[in-house]
Write a protein that holds these residues in place. Structure first.
Motif, mmCIF file in Angstrom:
data_model
loop_
_atom_site.group_PDB
_atom_site.id
_atom_site.type_symbol
_atom_site.label_atom_id
_atom_site.label_comp_id
_atom_site.label_asym_id
_atom_site.label_seq_id
_atom_site.Cartn_x
_atom_site.Cartn_y
_atom_site.Cartn_z
ATOM 1 N N PRO A 82 0.825 -1.209 0.000
ATOM 2 C CA PRO A 82 0.000 0.000 0.000
ATOM 3 C C PRO A 82 0.860 1.260 0.000
ATOM 4 C CG PRO A 82 0.023 -1.006 2.169
ATOM 5 C CD PRO A 82 0.742 -1.948 1.250
ATOM 6 N N ALA A 83 0.349 2.285 -0.650
ATOM 7 C CA ALA A 83 1.044 3.574 -0.685
ATOM 8 C C ALA A 83 0.684 4.339 0.586
ATOM 9 C CB ALA A 83 0.636 4.361 -1.921
ATOM 10 N N VAL A 84 1.626 4.440 1.475
ATOM 11 C CA VAL A 84 1.402 5.169 2.730
ATOM 12 C C VAL A 84 1.632 6.647 2.465
ATOM 13 C CG1 VAL A 84 2.151 5.440 5.124
ATOM 14 C CG2 VAL A 84 2.157 3.169 4.066
ATOM 15 N N TRP A 85 0.707 7.471 2.907
ATOM 16 C CA TRP A 85 0.836 8.911 2.691
ATOM 17 C C TRP A 85 2.097 9.430 3.389
ATOM 18 C CZ3 TRP A 85 -4.890 10.632 3.847
ATOM 19 C CH2 TRP A 85 -5.722 10.100 2.853
ATOM 20 N N PRO A 86 2.766 10.396 2.786
ATOM 21 C CA PRO A 86 4.035 10.891 3.333
ATOM 22 C C PRO A 86 3.957 11.330 4.799
ATOM 23 C CG PRO A 86 3.697 11.776 1.141
ATOM 24 C CD PRO A 86 2.424 11.065 1.514
ATOM 25 N N GLY A 87 2.870 11.971 5.188
ATOM 26 C CA GLY A 87 2.744 12.421 6.574
ATOM 27 C C GLY A 87 2.629 11.289 7.571
#
Length: 171
Positions: free
Chosen positions: A121-126
């Protein structure tokens, strides 16, 4: 004719004019407030998107099976423009990293068939600072299917590190 009677027609004409001016000023004041809110909206939206939330209530209500988790960090985003004056639905997306109690992570892992995630999964940068190093995400299609409806929930779990990642789309 007395002074008073000469002033009455002028007063009768002045009162409606004053009422009209006051009404126009009130409308302008209200419109100015709405305009100021419209101008501030994009900045408020940017702040809301960047904010890392730690309130436990939202994930506890919307993502079942987490148990009495230790902590949560989550964010909200939307691909639409909620600042637009055009009426219509706005889809919201929520993503969060949840640190689970080890017993709750084991219980969640035992409750559903979990497979190694085919696509990470693409984890959001924050949120990426809250994901432990070396995490090995697992995914359960049956878990996701059990919590459908108008919301699309996807949960990834690493029971060994007692951490979960949720991605919820509200449309």
């Amino acid at each position: 004719m007395t002074r008073w009677t000469r002033r009455v027609p002028w007063l009768l004409a002045a009162v409606p004019i004053l009422v009209l001016l006051a009404a126009c000023g009130g409308v302008a004041w209200l419109a100015g407030g709405a305009l100021a809110a419209d101008l501030a909206c994009p900045y408020q939206l940017a702040e809301d998107r960047a904010k890392i939330r730690t309130e436990r209530g939202f994930p506890a209500e919307q993502v079942p099976g987490l148990g009495e988790f230790l902590d949560v960090h989550w964010q909200v985003d939307t691909p639409a423009n909620p600042c637009s004056r055009v009426p219509g639905p706005t889809d919201w997306r929520y993503q969060g990293v949840v640190r689970l109690r080890p017993a709750d992570a084991r219980a969640l892992a035992a409750a559903y068939p979990w497979e190694p995630a085919a696509i990470q999964p693409a984890v959001w940068p924050g949120l990426s600072p809250y994901v432990p190093a070396g995490v090995r995400w697992r995914h359960s299609v049956r878990y996701d299917e059990g919590y459908g409806g108008t919301r699309h929930l996807q949960l990834h779990l690493d029971p060994d590190r007692a951490v979960a990642l949720f991605d919820l789309r509200d449309s």
